[in-house]
Design a protein around this motif. Structure first.
Motif, PDB file in Angstrom:
ATOM      1  N   ASP A 163      -1.556   5.176  -2.617  1.00 24.90           N
ATOM      2  CA  ASP A 163      -2.591   5.977  -3.015  1.00 24.90           C
ATOM      3  C   ASP A 163      -4.075   5.408  -3.144  1.00 24.90           C
ATOM      4  OD1 ASP A 163      -0.638   7.905  -2.820  1.00 24.90           O
ATOM      5  OD2 ASP A 163      -0.179   7.826  -5.248  1.00 24.90           O
ATOM      6  N   ASP A 164      -4.122   4.014  -3.272  1.00 26.13           N
ATOM      7  CA  ASP A 164      -5.527   3.299  -3.643  1.00 26.13           C
ATOM      8  C   ASP A 164      -5.885   2.837  -2.113  1.00 26.13           C
ATOM      9  OD1 ASP A 164      -5.433   3.731  -6.178  1.00 26.13           O
ATOM     10  OD2 ASP A 164      -4.266   1.838  -6.599  1.00 26.13           O
ATOM     11  N   GLY A 165      -5.103   2.874  -1.187  1.00 24.80           N
ATOM     12  CA  GLY A 165      -5.606   2.622   0.196  1.00 24.80           C
ATOM     13  C   GLY A 165      -5.160   1.143   0.277  1.00 24.80           C
ATOM     14  N   ASP A 166      -4.504   0.485  -0.460  1.00 30.29           N
ATOM     15  CA  ASP A 166      -4.185  -0.844  -0.015  1.00 30.29           C
ATOM     16  C   ASP A 166      -2.945  -0.861   0.776  1.00 30.29           C
ATOM     17  OD1 ASP A 166      -5.856  -1.876  -2.092  1.00 30.29           O
ATOM     18  OD2 ASP A 166      -4.258  -1.691  -3.737  1.00 30.29           O
ATOM     19  N   LEU A 167      -3.158  -1.666   1.712  1.00 33.83           N
ATOM     20  CA  LEU A 167      -1.963  -1.683   2.756  1.00 33.83           C
ATOM     21  C   LEU A 167      -0.883  -2.922   2.603  1.00 33.83           C
ATOM     22  CD1 LEU A 167      -1.241  -1.251   5.722  1.00 33.83           C
ATOM     23  CD2 LEU A 167      -2.797  -3.079   6.428  1.00 33.83           C
ATOM     24  N   SER A 168       0.092  -2.719   2.748  1.00 34.12           N
ATOM     25  CA  SER A 168       1.272  -3.601   2.758  1.00 34.12           C
ATOM     26  C   SER A 168       2.130  -3.561   3.929  1.00 34.12           C
ATOM     27  CB  SER A 168       2.085  -3.534   1.415  1.00 34.12           C
ATOM     28  OG  SER A 168       2.873  -2.364   1.654  1.00 34.12           O
TER      29      SER A 168
END
Length: 81
Positions: A42-47
């Protein structure tokens, strides 16, 4: 993600492709045929999760003779046990 020597960077090509740095491939045991699962929170962090799928994908399938070749007789030539 960083290697032991520091962060790694790669550039996205005009076709949207990236190269996984060799040090990361070795560290994570990523080889040809493996898949990567990309997730954005939701924060736009990619994993990225490594899904090892090198071999054995079709181990449960039995050879079928479709009439053009004798698949059952040729099975041993392709490494089947």
């Amino acid at each position: 993600m960083a290697t032991e020597s520091g962060p790694e960077e790669t550039k996205v090509s005009d076709r949207g492709m990236v190269t996984i740095p060799a040090a990361l491939r070795r560290r994570l045991d990523i080889e040809a045929g493996d898949k990567l699962r990309w997730t954005v929170d939701d924060d736009g962090d990619l994993s990225v999760e490594v899904l090892h799928q090198r071999e054995g994908v079709f181990d449960d399938f039995e050879p079928v003779d479709a009439g053009e070749t004798d698949a059952v007789a040729l099975e041993s030539e392709f490494g089947a046990e």
